[in-house]
Design a protein around this motif. Structure first.
Motif, PDB file in Angstrom:
ATOM      1  N   ARG A   1       5.810  13.881   2.421  1.00 23.73           N
ATOM      2  CA  ARG A   1       5.737  13.874   3.889  1.00 23.73           C
ATOM      3  C   ARG A   1       4.307  13.737   4.375  1.00 23.73           C
ATOM      4  N   LYS A   2       3.352  14.079   3.533  1.00 23.75           N
ATOM      5  CA  LYS A   2       1.954  13.965   3.960  1.00 23.75           C
ATOM      6  C   LYS A   2       1.447  12.529   3.896  1.00 23.75           C
ATOM      7  N   VAL A   3       2.158  11.672   3.186  1.00 25.79           N
ATOM      8  CA  VAL A   3       1.731  10.272   3.095  1.00 25.79           C
ATOM      9  C   VAL A   3       1.965   9.618   4.455  1.00 25.79           C
ATOM     10  N   VAL A   4       0.910   9.046   4.999  1.00 24.30           N
ATOM     11  CA  VAL A   4       0.990   8.548   6.372  1.00 24.30           C
ATOM     12  C   VAL A   4       2.073   7.478   6.533  1.00 24.30           C
ATOM     13  N   ASP A   5       2.276   6.630   5.512  1.00 25.63           N
ATOM     14  CA  ASP A   5       3.286   5.576   5.630  1.00 25.63           C
ATOM     15  C   ASP A   5       4.715   6.069   5.488  1.00 25.63           C
ATOM     16  N   VAL A   6       4.879   7.310   5.124  1.00 22.55           N
ATOM     17  CA  VAL A   6       6.233   7.815   4.900  1.00 22.55           C
ATOM     18  C   VAL A   6       6.824   8.308   6.206  1.00 22.55           C
TER      19      VAL A   6
ATOM     20  N   LEU B   1       7.506  17.868   0.351  1.00 22.91           N
ATOM     21  CA  LEU B   1       6.387  18.243   1.222  1.00 22.91           C
ATOM     22  C   LEU B   1       5.176  17.356   0.976  1.00 22.91           C
ATOM     23  N   ASN B   2       4.954  16.995  -0.274  1.00 19.07           N
ATOM     24  CA  ASN B   2       3.799  16.143  -0.555  1.00 19.07           C
ATOM     25  C   ASN B   2       4.017  14.714  -0.086  1.00 19.07           C
TER      26      ASN B   2
ATOM     27  N   LEU C   1       2.075   2.007  -3.409  1.00 21.24           N
ATOM     28  CA  LEU C   1       1.042   2.612  -4.256  1.00 21.24           C
ATOM     29  C   LEU C   1       0.823   4.078  -3.901  1.00 21.24           C
ATOM     30  N   ARG C   2       0.767   4.360  -2.612  1.00 17.58           N
ATOM     31  CA  ARG C   2       0.511   5.747  -2.188  1.00 17.58           C
ATOM     32  C   ARG C   2       1.637   6.659  -2.644  1.00 17.58           C
TER      33      ARG C   2
ATOM     34  N   ARG D   1       0.288  11.973  -9.334  1.00 16.11           N
ATOM     35  CA  ARG D   1      -0.774  12.982  -9.273  1.00 16.11           C
ATOM     36  C   ARG D   1      -0.229  14.389  -9.242  1.00 16.11           C
ATOM     37  N   ARG D   2       0.937  14.564  -8.615  1.00 16.20           N
ATOM     38  CA  ARG D   2       1.505  15.910  -8.542  1.00 16.20           C
ATOM     39  C   ARG D   2       2.361  16.221  -9.759  1.00 16.20           C
TER      40      ARG D   2
ATOM     41  N   ARG E   1       8.625  20.667  -3.413  1.00 13.85           N
ATOM     42  CA  ARG E   1       7.197  20.305  -3.486  1.00 13.85           C
ATOM     43  C   ARG E   1       7.013  18.804  -3.313  1.00 13.85           C
TER      44      ARG E   1
ATOM     45  N   GLU F   1       0.840  -1.209   0.000  1.00 17.61           N
ATOM     46  CA  GLU F   1       0.000   0.000   0.000  1.00 17.61           C
ATOM     47  C   GLU F   1       0.870   1.252   0.000  1.00 17.61           C
TER      48      GLU F   1
END
Ligand SMILES: Cc1ncc(C[n+]2csc(CCOP(=O)(O)OP(=O)(O)O)c2C)c(N)n1
Ligand SMILES: [Mg+2]
Lengths: 161, 559
Positions: free
Chosen positions: A68-73, A65-66, A20-21, A28-29, A62, A17
């Motif tokens: 870092r928002k992924v919970v698994d990271v 920062l993006n 994938l994230r 997406r970015r 960018r 997972e």
């Protein structure tokens, strides 16, 4: 090193997972991955992704920062630049004999049979790429590139988990 | 304690504070629904999963707590996607518990199997695939934590049906223990905040731009005292409506494409703009090449990735809106020349007349009459399109959480189900829903939900017989070629309401509306009012797409 290309080192949970994230966020970015490696770390349950993509400092920022928002990271670091040593690898299959190839090229012979040789090239990117272009005249059957693998030059700057 | 997985889910929802759960049952959640029968929360049966998610979203926006919704596998889940994306775009905390086919069938294209995890990936903040009961308590605690923490968002928990039947142990003390949630943002006197203070203190023409983040962080009071302290007029974004009292002398109203002239002119002339809790949507900034060009922009957001994403600020601060505003408030400041505020008030006076067609039944007047018929704590839920913009322009929101709409995604059909959730969040209290004829029909089935639970919802349909906002763009930018927007549907909304058992009214004049409003006051449950308005009515002021905020068209024919 190509300045318009960035490398990030990402420590993340070892799960499909998370993979994938992570790649989903990059896609997406609008980041186009040019290279990626995924490897175990010394810590069970934690893997390291090394991502390579075109972009400037702002783009790297960018992406950091993006991600870092992924919970698994767990951790993201920009590992582009002078303070890091990186290695690339290529496996090159050529229709030639090992002895035909100049010894000055930093190649390792992995396998040789009647009509082809499998070479390994490793080093910084320029070295690997120049090996590949030098081998072109011997008729490259197939080539596969991998990397980069990045380590900080100074010991102890390796990010803890 | 020994219990089934389904019972655990119920206990864990209770433990995490769920009071209302919106959903629709199905094959993969039958054990769960069985366990709902002795739950301490109320389950509300909706008529579409999208609506269940919107209801949970409306609930969350009013209560400030994560909304909770439940759906079955496959189509139940895919129906939720629009709701999840809507909540994600507007940073709304919610938890969706989604059924899945039995573990042994996953990956076999079983009946009603859909790739829940993969499908949700880009529209949730996080998702959990439950694969055994052992970590269930931790999963729920994390899910609620992640949904509400930092920048909120929707979280999904996918649970295969066999695990709902399986018996296991739920450890006691399910609400304590560690939650793997990271706290972003930091309060207190950071150097950045000191610099912000210095910039504001030195400013001649300071202003605030308040986004939805101000409400998420419950920072409205801090914003109010900050604005008064610096004598800084306050513009809001669409989602920021309600974060600052609309009737306050320093209120500029909404900024952006259909924002007020005073807000957009102030943004063009301010020398310091403190933007807080906003992601600078293109609908708010207009052409970013011109945005805040005369100003030092200070951007405060809890999400570090928002700083510099659209607008490069002079000063970016990663912080909670409330922490930051409270800090700015506590420091002594200098007295300020009142001429800047006076100037913004001149603009307001100059552009006081709403830029609408002359004569007739104006949507702006309609919205203001409706507003005056209700107490100012009654929330308005606006749908999407022209009706939404008229509502935003003319409904003065005085309190946080009293203006709800789908801003980021612009989801038609949001208002009716979200209003249901909003009403439940405030103890089944009255709520106003304003929708267009098009968007209303996108979730019209929820009239049934309104009736079954006697939701005191006041639905106002601004019926212009067209997909008005698209029609407006076609009029302005496609030489009036109305491709697939003018429907002129003969739908009889009064009878439609009647078929669901709801009192319905129709009016086509302000006098008619006034008398309907006096009747509406005595209706206890849901009521529907159709307002027949002119098809040609357009939303003004308007900053044409790609234009600078200061270059708005004030009324029809300005172009
Ligand atoms: C689900 C969805 N589909 C399409 C759109 C594109 N869209 C935006 S506004 C609009 C017209 C809305 O018509 P109506 O609900 O009657 O409201 P009006 O603009 O007429 O007030 C459309 C089709 C959308 N925002 N959401
Ligand atoms: Mg319409």
């Amino acid at each position: 090193m190509n300045v318009s290309e960035k490398r990030l080192s990402v420590l993340a949970a070892d799960s499909p997972e998370a993979f994938l994230r992570l790649t989903g966020v990059m896609a997406r970015r609008g980041f186009r991955l040019r290279g990626m490696s995924l490897a175990k770390t010394m810590h069970p349950g934690v893997v390291r992704y090394t991502l390579v993509f075109p972009g400037d400092d702002g783009a790297a920022e960018r992406a950091v920062l993006n991600l870092r928002k992924v919970v698994d990271v767990l951790r993201v670091e920009d590992v582009s630049g002078e303070a890091f040593r990186e290695r690339w690898v290529a496996l090159i299959r050529c229709a030639c004999r090992a002895c035909d190839v100049p010894e000055t090229l930093p190649l390792r012979v992995l396998e040789e049979d009647a009509d082809s040789v499998l070479f390994e090239a490793s080093g910084d990117r320029e070295t690997v790429e120049s090996c590949i272009s030098a081998m072109a005249s011997f008729g490259i059957g197939d080539v596969i590139r991998g990397g980069p693998f990045v380590m900080p030059l100074a010991p102890g700057t390796e990010p803890p988990v | 304690m020994r219990m089934t997985g389904a019972e655990m889910v119920v206990r864990l929802l209770e433990a995490n504070g769920a009071t209302h759960v919106f959903g629709i049952p199905g094959g993969s959640v039958i054990p769960l629904y069985d366990a709902f029968s002795d739950a301490r929360f109320t389950h509300l049966l909706m008529r579409h999963e999208q609506a269940a998610v919107h209801a949970a979203d409306g609930f969350a926006r009013v209560s400030g707590r994560p909304g909770v919704c439940v759906c079955t596998a496959g189509p139940g889940f895919t129906n939720c996607l629009t709701g999840l994306a809507t909540a994600f775009a507007d940073s709304v905390p919610l938890v969706l518990v989604c059924g899945q086919v039995a573990t042994s069938l996953i990956g076999t294209d079983a009946f009603q199997e859909a790739d829940v995890f993969g499908g949700s990936l880009s529209v949730v903040k996080h998702s959990f695939m439950v694969r055994d009961l052992a970590g269930l308590a931790r999963t729920f605690r994390s899910a609620f934590g992640i949904a509400g923490e930092g920048r909120p968002g929707p979280v999904l928990i996918e649970i295969p049906v066999d695990l709902q039947r399986e018996v296991g142990d739920l450890p006691s003390g399910t609400t304590d223990g560690e939650c793997p949630v990271r706290v972003s943002g930091r309060g207190g006197a950071t150097p950045e905040l000191r610099e912000a203070l210095r910039l504001l203190d030195a400013a001649e023409r300071p202003m605030f731009l308040a986004g939805g983040g101000v409400m998420i962080s419950r920072a409205s009071e801090a914003l109010l005292s900050c604005a008064e302290r610096f004598q800084a007029p306050v513009a809001t974004t669409l989602l920021g409506k309600g974060s600052f009292p609309g009737s306050h002398p320093l209120s500029l109203g909404m900024a952006g494409m259909h924002g007020t002239p005073q807000a957009n002119l102030a943004l063009s002339e301010a020398d310091v703009i403190l933007a807080v809790g906003t992601r600078f949507s293109d609908r708010t900034t207009g052409n970013t090449g011109f945005f805040g060009k005369a100003a030092a922009v200070i951007h405060i957001d809890i999400d570090a990735s928002e700083i510099g994403k659209v607008v490069a600020p002079s000063l970016g601060i990663v912080a909670d809106a409330g922490d930051a505003l409270r800090f700015l408030n506590e420091c002594p400041g200098r007295r300020r020349d009142p001429s800047w505020v006076a100037r913004t008030r001149e603009w307001r006076a100059r552009y006081a007349a709403p830029g609408m067609m002359q004569g007739g039944f104006h949507p702006g007047d309609i919205v203001r009459r409706i507003r005056n018929a209700f107490d100012d704590v009654v929330p308005l839920v606006a749908d999407v399109g022209q009706n939404q913009m008229w509502a935003a322009q003319h409904w003065s929101a005085e309190h946080p959480g009293t203006f709800l709409t789908s801003g980021g995604l612009g989801t038609m059909g949001y208002a009716l189900p979200a209003a249901v959730g909003a009403s439940f969040a405030a103890g089944l209290s009255p709520v106003v829903c304003v929708a267009g004829d098009g968007g209303f029909l996108m979730n019209v089935q929820e009239l049934d939900t309104c009736v079954r639970y006697a939701v005191p919802i006041r639905i106002f349909i601004l019926n212009n017989g067209c997909l008005g906002m698209v029609r407006q763009w076609q009029e302005l930018f496609r030489d009036g070629r109305y491709s697939q927007t003018v429907t002129g549907s003969p739908c009889d909304y009064v009878r439609l309401a009647g078929a669901f058992g709801i009192p319905g009214f129709s009016c086509s004049s302000l006098e008619g509306l006034d008398s309907v409003l006096s009747e509406v006051a005595s209706v206890e449950g849901p009521v529907l009012v159709e307002c027949r308005i002119a098809q040609e009515e357009n939303v003004f002021p308007m900053v044409p797409p790609g234009g600078a905020l200061g270059d708005f068209l004030f009324r029809a024919g300005d172009a």
